[in-house]
Structures are given as structure tokens and as C-alpha cells.
Design an enzyme around this catalytic site. Structure first.
Site, PDB file in Angstrom:
ATOM      1  N   GLY A 258       0.820  -1.214   0.000  1.00 43.62           N
ATOM      2  CA  GLY A 258       0.000   0.000   0.000  1.00 43.62           C
ATOM      3  C   GLY A 258       0.849   1.257   0.000  1.00 43.62           C
TER       4      GLY A 258
ATOM      5  N   GLU B 268      -7.223  -1.017   1.119  1.00 37.66           N
ATOM      6  CA  GLU B 268      -7.652  -1.976   2.158  1.00 37.66           C
ATOM      7  C   GLU B 268      -6.427  -2.805   2.503  1.00 37.66           C
ATOM      8  OE1 GLU B 268     -10.381  -2.012   3.688  1.00 37.66           O
ATOM      9  OE2 GLU B 268     -11.866  -1.049   2.409  1.00 37.66           O
TER      10      GLU B 268
ATOM     11  N   CYS C 283      -8.144 -10.861   6.068  1.00 36.00           N
ATOM     12  CA  CYS C 283      -7.699  -9.539   6.522  1.00 36.00           C
ATOM     13  C   CYS C 283      -8.270  -9.214   7.889  1.00 36.00           C
ATOM     14  CB  CYS C 283      -8.075  -8.471   5.507  1.00 36.00           C
ATOM     15  SG  CYS C 283      -9.811  -8.493   5.045  1.00 36.00           S
TER      16      CYS C 283
HETATM   17  P1  NAD Z   1       0.497  -8.127  -1.288  1.00 34.75           P
HETATM   18  O1  NAD Z   1       0.519  -6.693  -0.902  1.00 34.75           O
HETATM   19  O2  NAD Z   1       1.775  -8.883  -1.301  1.00 34.75           O
HETATM   20  O3  NAD Z   1      -0.108  -8.311  -2.750  1.00 34.75           O
HETATM   21  C1  NAD Z   1      -1.392  -7.807  -3.087  1.00 34.75           C
HETATM   22  C2  NAD Z   1      -1.429  -7.490  -4.582  1.00 34.75           C
HETATM   23  O4  NAD Z   1      -0.561  -6.386  -4.849  1.00 34.75           O
HETATM   24  C3  NAD Z   1      -0.959  -8.620  -5.487  1.00 34.75           C
HETATM   25  O5  NAD Z   1      -1.797  -8.648  -6.624  1.00 34.75           O
HETATM   26  C4  NAD Z   1       0.453  -8.199  -5.850  1.00 34.75           C
HETATM   27  O6  NAD Z   1       0.911  -8.729  -7.080  1.00 34.75           O
HETATM   28  C5  NAD Z   1       0.284  -6.695  -5.951  1.00 34.75           C
HETATM   29  N1  NAD Z   1       1.505  -5.911  -5.820  1.00 34.75           N
HETATM   30  C6  NAD Z   1       2.666  -6.258  -5.198  1.00 34.75           C
HETATM   31  N2  NAD Z   1       3.556  -5.228  -5.272  1.00 34.75           N
HETATM   32  C7  NAD Z   1       2.944  -4.220  -5.939  1.00 34.75           C
HETATM   33  C8  NAD Z   1       3.318  -2.901  -6.304  1.00 34.75           C
HETATM   34  N3  NAD Z   1       4.520  -2.404  -5.985  1.00 34.75           N
HETATM   35  N4  NAD Z   1       2.434  -2.128  -6.956  1.00 34.75           N
HETATM   36  C9  NAD Z   1       1.201  -2.600  -7.263  1.00 34.75           C
HETATM   37  N5  NAD Z   1       0.778  -3.844  -6.946  1.00 34.75           N
HETATM   38  C10 NAD Z   1       1.637  -4.648  -6.288  1.00 34.75           C
HETATM   39  O7  NAD Z   1      -0.568  -8.812  -0.316  1.00 34.75           O
HETATM   40  P2  NAD Z   1      -0.959 -10.366  -0.202  1.00 34.75           P
HETATM   41  O8  NAD Z   1       0.145 -11.083   0.498  1.00 34.75           O
HETATM   42  O9  NAD Z   1      -1.446 -10.857  -1.528  1.00 34.75           O
HETATM   43  O10 NAD Z   1      -2.249 -10.289   0.746  1.00 34.75           O
HETATM   44  C11 NAD Z   1      -2.178 -10.411   2.135  1.00 34.75           C
HETATM   45  C12 NAD Z   1      -2.342  -9.072   2.805  1.00 34.75           C
HETATM   46  O11 NAD Z   1      -3.525  -8.439   2.345  1.00 34.75           O
HETATM   47  C13 NAD Z   1      -2.498  -9.189   4.303  1.00 34.75           C
HETATM   48  O12 NAD Z   1      -1.754  -8.183   4.944  1.00 34.75           O
HETATM   49  C14 NAD Z   1      -3.989  -8.939   4.518  1.00 34.75           C
HETATM   50  O13 NAD Z   1      -4.312  -8.461   5.800  1.00 34.75           O
HETATM   51  C15 NAD Z   1      -4.270  -7.954   3.448  1.00 34.75           C
HETATM   52  N6  NAD Z   1      -5.693  -7.923   3.115  1.00 34.75           N
HETATM   53  C16 NAD Z   1      -6.428  -6.815   3.452  1.00 34.75           C
HETATM   54  C17 NAD Z   1      -7.809  -6.782   3.187  1.00 34.75           C
HETATM   55  C18 NAD Z   1      -8.658  -5.607   3.586  1.00 34.75           C
HETATM   56  O14 NAD Z   1      -9.805  -5.548   3.183  1.00 34.75           O
HETATM   57  N7  NAD Z   1      -8.146  -4.661   4.343  1.00 34.75           N
HETATM   58  C19 NAD Z   1      -8.409  -7.885   2.564  1.00 34.75           C
HETATM   59  C20 NAD Z   1      -7.620  -8.985   2.237  1.00 34.75           C
HETATM   60  C21 NAD Z   1      -6.258  -8.990   2.505  1.00 34.75           C
END
Ligand code: NAD
Length: 469
Positions: free
Chosen positions: A226, A243, A277
Site C-alpha cells: 500500500g 484496504e 484480513c
Molecule cells: P500483497 O501486498 O503482497 O499483494 C497484493 C497485490 O498487490 C498482489 O496482486 C500483488 O501482485 C500486488 N503488488 C505487489 N507489489 C505491488 C506494487 N509495488 N504495486 C502494485 N501492486 C503490487 O498482499 P498479499 O500477500 O497478496 O495479501 C495479504 C495481505 O492483504 C495481508 O496483509 C492482509 O491483511 C491484506 N488484506 C487486506 C484486506 C482488507 O480488506 N483490508 C483484505 C484482504 C487482505
């Protein structure tokens, strides 16, 4: 309507750069998915941008009917979708897992068809007349994680389409097949270009965020990613809804009936095998009921079958990937080394082919342990003892995440009073993690900003415009 085989055949790719997809429970190959390049992304963005004016020119009623048709299409292929999801993500078909997730996709589409976001007359007196309209953003980028890959995509796609936007979606590289399968079903209904999917990892996500044609990015994932997206969005002032990660506290007050709340506590923490999450990730229990709550939870948790997702008996599955397995494993090992008491589990077979981490309860753990302070995102729940409400509120608020929280008590007013002191986007009373398509959802602190769901969710994929005079 698809069967598992026809759906898999539609989204599996043989030529070009591909990523092999394997079942996290068995290591068996499932299929292969394309790995897109930035040139592929450019094409997808161009098609989505070209399709947007015609999509936005439809009447709201036409888009509403399309969302209903999308829900019917999801229902018609629900079992095929659930099987793809179960095999790739690992989650069981039964319990609050794959079939539940596909069902939620259809429900969310129908709910977004039913919502209304009328224009608002915000001033109408002798001093003037002003009406607030909500216009489409244009093309929305949707970037999703691997834990609920279909449902979270629909959470963004449904409101975006309803508001007259087109979408470029990038599923997680860990669950690309699920993202492509869902899009294949939706695209049988949608006009060409309205929903484009690009595959790949972080660099494709980053390139998507940086495209000037993308008016808004809806991102769900980790807090670290994020932060990167905020930086990447800066040049184009791209709008964001973030999120992000959570580390939700649950606070159990001394007046509860431990046996009565055990099942809701369990699913609050272990839904999707803890890979959620807004799961309950730190459980604080009052000293008066601590032993009884731990015992009731342990008895229940020991009975919940974990195994291969396609076995109808199971309600808990493997971790989706080795990376997350290792995170959970190291946090539990650290807790053990600090002298915490493992009540259940904590003994994974690290040589097994599947990424199964056993259902784990860790009691008598101090609040400073990494298993409490960090997001485990897996089936290992730390249970911390407390005796003072002010201290437990401080502990619950003492971390940077602020997604959800819960308070458990027989006295609703007492629970609501504690809830009001917690720094979290949602506080549930006597349950944890339930979401509803009409109830706004979003994080506080480093769990992100912006709201999804309900009318607030429609507003999040629209640009407000005031017509004054
Ligand atoms: P992640 O941040 O590693 O990846 C999420 C997505 O972002 C993937 O599609 C990934 O390819 C992409 N991504 C990675 N680097 C990027 C960049 N620099 N720019 C743009 N996109 C990029 O997360 P994850 O491991 O897939 O998911 C788990 C995390 O997500 C946990 O921390 C969980 O709590 C959180 N989550 C939050 C919610 C919510 O509603 N708040 C819901 C589900 C999961």
C-alpha cells in the site's frame, strides 16, 4: 455455464511465458496461466479506456440489469468456480470457504444492483441552488490479494461497473487462475473491454498504478505494498482506496459464557484457515474466564477437520503458499522460545508436500510477543490474559494496524462502551469479521483509507461533481 474442465480449459494457457499453478494441498499441477508484459498491460488499458464511454452512456437501469445477469452467470457456473478456487487457493469447498466465496460474489453483484446513489440537492434556498452528482471515474485499476481472490475482486468490480467505469483487474500472482476464471464467466455477459484482466506480479501492478488513464486504484493487500502504491500514484494524483493489513484484537469481558461464544470466536479467528484480513488475530481474555475460554476453544478447534480442499469433510485447508507457511511457523516458534504455552497444534510437518499448518492456540503469551504484535495471517491464535479494561484497550490500540476489532460480553452496553475506545474501522460485538454489502468497510491507521460497500462503496468509484446555480 461451465464445468470445472471447460472453465480450466478456457483460462489455462500453453504458449508464451506462463506460470505453472500447483495445488497447495498436494503439489499436483493444475494448469498454467500467462505472465503478462507491460505491453500486454498497455493493450488491456487501451481496450478498457476505449470501452468506457459506451458503457457509461448506458442507462443506470441497463447497468443494474447487467449486474443481475452477471450474478446469474456466477450462479450457473458456481460449482466450477468453487473447484478452481479450492484447488488453486487451497480453501475447502465446504465451511465458510470456496462455495461460500462464490456465493458471496453473486450476492455482492445483486446488492450492488439494488443500491441507489441519487443526486443530492445540497442547497436550495434564497442563497442559491447546488446539486451534487456522481460521475464515473473512467477506468478503475483493481489489484487484489490471494486470500479471497474472487470475492475481493467482485467487491471492487461490482460498484465500479455500476457507476459507469470500466475495469482493469490484476489478480495476485498466487491466485491468477481464480481471477481469470471469474473474469471468463463475467466476460460472457459483459461487452468487450469493460472488464480486462492483466496477470503478473508486483511490477505489473506498479505499471498499472502508474498509467495516467487509470483514474482510480482499488487496492487490497499488505500495508507495505500500500505504501508503494501511494508513492506510485503521486505523479498522476491517482485516487486510491487502500484496504491493507490488519491485526485485529478481540476482547473477551468477564461476563461471557465461554461455551456459548467458542464457535463464533473460532470462526472469527480461523475463517479461511486464518488467511483473512479482518480475522481475529489477537485474543485478549479476562482473567476470570481465561482458562474456561481457552479450554472451550481448544475442544472445539481440535474437532475441526483440516485437509485437502476438495474433500467434502474438511473445513480448514492448507496455507496458500510456502511464504505464508514460513511466517506462521516462525512466529509460533518465537512464541514457544519465549515460554508461551501451546495448547493445540504448533507442530507442523515441515517436510510434507502440502503447506498444512495445524490449527494452533498459543496461551499464556505476553503482549510483546511477535505472534501478538505482527499479522500472522494463518491458523495460529495467541491468547493473552488481561485483568484491567484500560490496559487491554491500550494493548489493543498499541499497534499500527486498525482494520477491525471485537468485544465479547453479555452486556451489550458495556461492550459498545469498550468498542468506542478502540482504534479500528469496524468493531463487532459478540462476533468477528462479518461483512455485509450494505455496511461500509474500511481501515483505520495503517490498515488503509477509503470505504467499500454500500452507498459509500459506490461513491468511492465515482467523482463528485457539483452543479451550482
Ligand atoms: P500483497 O501486498 O503482497 O499483494 C497484493 C497485490 O498487490 C498482489 O496482486 C500483488 O501482485 C500486488 N503488488 C505487489 N507489489 C505491488 C506494487 N509495488 N504495486 C502494485 N501492486 C503490487 O498482499 P498479499 O500477500 O497478496 O495479501 C495479504 C495481505 O492483504 C495481508 O496483509 C492482509 O491483511 C491484506 N488484506 C487486506 C484486506 C482488507 O480488506 N483490508 C483484505 C484482504 C487482505
Amino acid at each position: 455455464m461451465y464445468t470445472y474442465d471447460t472453465l480450466l480449459a478456457k483460462v489455462t494457457t500453453a504458449g508464451g511465458p506462463v506460470r505453472e499453478v500447483t495445488d497447495p494441498a498436494t503439489g499436483a499441477p493444475i494448469g498454467s496461466v500467462p505472465v503478462n508484459t507491460v505491453a500486454d498491460l498497455d493493450g488491456a488499458v487501451a481496450r478498457a479506456v476505449a470501452a468506457q464511454p459506451e458503457w457509461a452512456a448506458l442507462s443506470d437501469e441497463d447497468r443494474r440489469q447487467t449486474l443481475l445477469a452477471l450474478a446469474d452467470a456466477v450462479d450457473a457456473s458456481a460449482e466450477a468456480l468453487a473447484l478452481v478456487l479450492s484447488r488453486e487457493q487451497g480453501k475447502p469447498l465446504n465451511g465458510p470457504n470456496a462455495r461460500f466465496e462464490v456465493g458471496a460474489c453473486a450476492s455482492w453483484l445483486r446488492a450492488n444492483a439494488a443500491l441507489d446513489l441519487p443526486t443530492e440537492t445540497v442547497l436550495d434556498d434564497e442563497s442559491g441552488h447546488a446539486v451534487l452528482h456522481y460521475r464515473p471515474v473512467g477506468t478503475v485499476g483493481v489489484i487484489t490479494p490471494w486470500n479471497w481472490p474472487m470475492m475481493i475482486a467482485i467487491w471492487q468490480i461490482a460498484p465500479s461497473l455500476r457507476m459507469g467505469n470500466t475495469v482493469v483487474a490484476k489478480p495476485s500472482e498466487y491466485t491468477t487462475l481464480s481471477g481469470l476464471a471469474l473474469a471468463a464467466v463475467l466476460n460472457d455477459v459483459l461487452p468487450a473491454g469493460v472488464l480486462e484482466v492483466v496477470t503478473g506480479a508486483g511490477e505489473i501492478g506498479d505499471a498499472l498504478v502508474r498509467r495516467p488513464e487509470i483514474g482510480k486504484v482499488m487496492f487490497t493487500g499488505s500495508t507495505a505494498t500500500g505504501s508503494k502504491i501511494i508513492s506510485a500514484s503521486a505523479d498522476n494524483i491517482t485516487r486510491l482506496t487502500l484496504e491493507l493489513g490488519g491485526n485485529d484484537a478481540g476482547i473477551v469481558l468477564p461476563d461471557v459464557d465461554p461455551a456459548a461464544i467458542a464457535e463464533d470466536l473460532f470462526w472469527g479467528a480461523f475463517i479461511n484457515t486464518g488467511q483473512t484480513c479482518a480475522a481475529l488475530k489477537r485474543l485478549y481474555v479476562h482473567d476470570d474466564v481465561y482458562d474456561a475460554v481457552v479450554q472451550a476453544l481448544a475442544e472445539l478447534a481440535a474437532k475441526m477437520p483440516m485437509g485437502v480442499g476438495t474433500d467434502e469433510a474438511n473445513v480448514l485447508g492448507p496455507m496458500q503458499n510456502k511464504m505464508q507457511f514460513d511466517v506462521v511457523d516462525s512466529l509460533v516458534e518465537d512464541a514457544k522460545a519465549r515460554g508461551a504455552r501451546v495448547v493445540l497444534g504448533g507442530d507442523p510437518d515441515r517436510d510434507a508436500v502440502g503447506y498444512f499448518y495445524p490449527t494452533t492456540l498459543v496461551a499464556d503469551i505476553d503482549d510483546g510477543a511477535a505472534l501478538v504484535q505482527q499479522e500472522q495471517f494463518g491458523p495460529a491464535l495467541p491468547i493473552v490474559r488481561f485483568s484491567d479494561v484500560d490496559e487491554v484497550v491500550a494493548a489493543a490500540n498499541g499497534i499500527e494496524a486498525g482494520l477491525g476489532a471485537s468485544v465479547w460480553s453479555a452486556d451489550r452496553d458495556a461492550a459498545v462502551a469498550v468498542a468506542g475506545r478502540l482504534q479500528a474501522g469496524t468493531v463487532w460485538i459478540n462476533s468477528h469479521g462479518g461483512v455485509h454489502p450494505y455496511v461500509p468497510f474500511g481501515g483505520a491507521k495503517r490498515s488503509g483509507y477509503g470505504l467499500e460497500f454500500g452507498v459509500e462503496g459506490l461513491k468511492s468509484v465515482a467523482v463528485p461533481q457539483v452543479i451550482s446555480g
